[in-house]
Design an enzyme around this catalytic site. Structure first.
Site, PDB file in Angstrom:
ATOM      1  N   CYS A 114       0.831  -1.206   0.000  1.00 28.18           N
ATOM      2  CA  CYS A 114       0.000   0.000   0.000  1.00 28.18           C
ATOM      3  C   CYS A 114       0.863   1.252   0.000  1.00 28.18           C
ATOM      4  O   CYS A 114       0.564   2.225  -0.695  1.00 28.18           O
ATOM      5  CB  CYS A 114      -0.924  -0.012   1.211  1.00 28.18           C
ATOM      6  SG  CYS A 114      -2.098   1.374   1.258  1.00 28.18           S
ATOM      7  N   CYS A 131      -6.364  -2.289   5.805  1.00 27.93           N
ATOM      8  CA  CYS A 131      -7.180  -1.102   5.605  1.00 27.93           C
ATOM      9  C   CYS A 131      -8.346  -1.293   4.647  1.00 27.93           C
ATOM     10  O   CYS A 131      -9.427  -0.769   4.876  1.00 27.93           O
ATOM     11  CB  CYS A 131      -6.304   0.056   5.135  1.00 27.93           C
ATOM     12  SG  CYS A 131      -5.265  -0.314   3.724  1.00 27.93           S
TER      13      CYS A 131
END
Length: 482
Positions: free
Chosen positions: A168, A269
């Site tokens: 990410c 997330c």
């Protein structure tokens, strides 16, 4: 051009491009770039006053030089990024906050009573309103799927255990987002990561920026940033690198942030409240396989698919007489090998290979025998050495590690400087966990129904060895932090 761009929440301005809304929610946003951001490369410096509770120590990681800067701040709605924004604002920089919407929701609507990102965005908006900082939202769900989630799924299909947080950072926060605002002429991009970055003086632009351990060794996140490129690192600021977590909480209270009492986020997330096993099952599916004891070849039971298990895993096996640990996987035949002797002295490992190496400042020129490494997030290091075999590093650590998992990252350090990282390919040496010939033969059987019923598992004698208990507790912590 990305499929999702930006719309200001606090200071509306004409848009260059307008696409259909993401949803009918009042919080959904169009993908648009504000004219004011594109036409004003140098915002005037904001007037500010130093809060009495702030010291130079608090601001030392927010001021790479003495000039006011234009900073794009990644704001998640959590405490860490909110305090980072306020420190940059207190340092006199002109800040614009950006919220990255990457929640992956398709097919999981029934898991939530409301969109999981709405609360985050509300908090982010309130934090910005306190000091009049504009807030923009960038919708990167498609990019997250293409660059991170699809990779994760494929890695699990291959029996490896990827690290979404590292990906990410490299591919989304400081990849797709950095590309999206490349024309907006920000001096730096900042986030709430616990890390330090030192940039060279303005007259030494050819010198590399350096990634250093943060002040808080427990919260330090250099491991998650270790696969960045030098180009990415040169554009980053980490205001929290000079303060510890407990100080951040105190600062949140002093700033009277609306999220000052909010708990830190946990988990991956893009999943929100979805269990990771549910996500894997949805996108990879289930396929029944067998569980064999590595030492004896005994047929112990069945599992839902090898991709639900990682080396060293203890939970989810549902076998009596344990504890049992996953010690090996046969991805071709969908077989999981387990053992109750995972922590035996003669089965510990300390050699593994690392590929996809990326060095933050070029390949290290020093002594490969005097490095440190992390094989997971956390405060623990191993002293290590390595030699290169082509593009692959053969790494030797000074202690045994039972949680080495292919697909995870190994980050390397010279003192307090993070010099780069790579992907663990496999763990191997003369003391690799052995799988007996009978177990390998049964795993290769085409007709597994010939195995009959699982054997009746005998209870293992209780051990009181303090060393064994300590080893298990340590390894459990390592797997949790992986």
């Amino acid at each position: 051009m990305l499929s999702a761009v930006v719309k200001p929440l606090l200071s509306p301005s004409p848009s260059l491009l307008r696409l259909p809304p993401i949803s009918s929610s009042p919080l959904s946003l169009y993908f648009r770039v504000s004219q004011s951001l594109l036409q004003s490369p140098h915002h005037p410096r904001r007037s500010y006053s130093r809060h009495a509770f702030l010291s130079d120590h608090h601001l030392s990681c927010s001021m790479p030089n003495n000039n006011p800067l234009r900073v794009a701040v990644l704001l998640s709605g959590g405490v860490d990024s909110s305090v980072a924004l306020r420190l940059l604002h207190a340092a006199g920089h002109s800040c614009t906050a950006f919220y990255l919407k990457i929640w992956f929701q398709e097919g999981f609507e029934n898991f939530w009573n409301q969109c999981p990102w709405e609360d985050d965005l509300k908090y982010a908006k309130h934090v910005c309103e306190q000091v009049g900082v504009p807030l923009e939202v960038v919708h990167l769900t498609d990019e997250y799927w293409e660059r991170v989630v699809s990779y994760i799924i494929e890695e699990y299909r291959c029996g490896r255990t990827p690290n979404p947080d590292v990906l990410c950072n490299t591919r989304i926060k400081f990849g797709a987002f950095m590309d999206a605002i490349s024309d907006m002429e920000y001096d730096y991009i900042a986030s709430g990561h616990y890390a330090k970055v030192f940039h060279p003086p303005a007259d030494q632009t050819d010198s590399p920026s350096v990634l250093e351990l943060s002040q808080d060794m427990v919260k330090d996140q250099t491991y998650f940033l270790s696969h960045l490129s030098q180009t990415q690192l040169k554009r980053l600021l980490f205001p929290l690198g000079c303060v510890k977590k407990e100080e951040v909480r105190k600062l949140a209270t002093e700033f009277d942030l609306p999220n000052k009492d909010r708990k830190d986020s946990q988990g991956i997330c893009f999943l929100g409240k979805i269990k990771f096993s549910d996500f894997v099952g949805r996108h990879i599916g289930e396929m029944e396989g067998i569980i064999l004891e590595a030492e004896t070849g005994d047929f112990l039971g069945n599992h839902r698919g090898f991709w639900f298990y990682t080396i060293g895993q203890r939970q989810g096996l549902r076998l009596p007489g344990g504890p049992w640990y996953v010690v090996e996987k046969d991805t071709k035949n969908n077989v999981v090998f387990v053992s109750r002797n995972y922590y035996s002295i003669d089965k510990r490992r300390r050699v593994f290979r690392v590929g996809s190496l990326r060095w933050l400042s070029g390949k290290p020129s020093g002594n490969f025998n005097q490095l440190r490494c992390k094989v997971r997030h956390g405060p623990g290091f191993y002293s290590c050495s390595f030699e290169m075999e082509g593009d692959v590093a053969v790494v030797h650590i000074d202690e045994d590690d039972q949680g080495l998992a292919a697909g995870q990252f190994a980050a390397f350090y010279e003192g307090t400087t993070c010099i780069g990282s790579g992907v663990i390919l496999e763990s191997w040496d003369d003391q690799c966990f052995p799988v007996c010939g009978k177990a390998l033969e049964l795993a290769a059987m085409e007709d597994k129904t010939k195995l009959g019923k699982p054997v009746k598992i005998k209870t293992m004698p209780v051990t009181t060895s303090a060393e064994t208990e300590l080893g298990e507790a340590s390894a459990e912590a390592k797997l949790v932090n992986a």
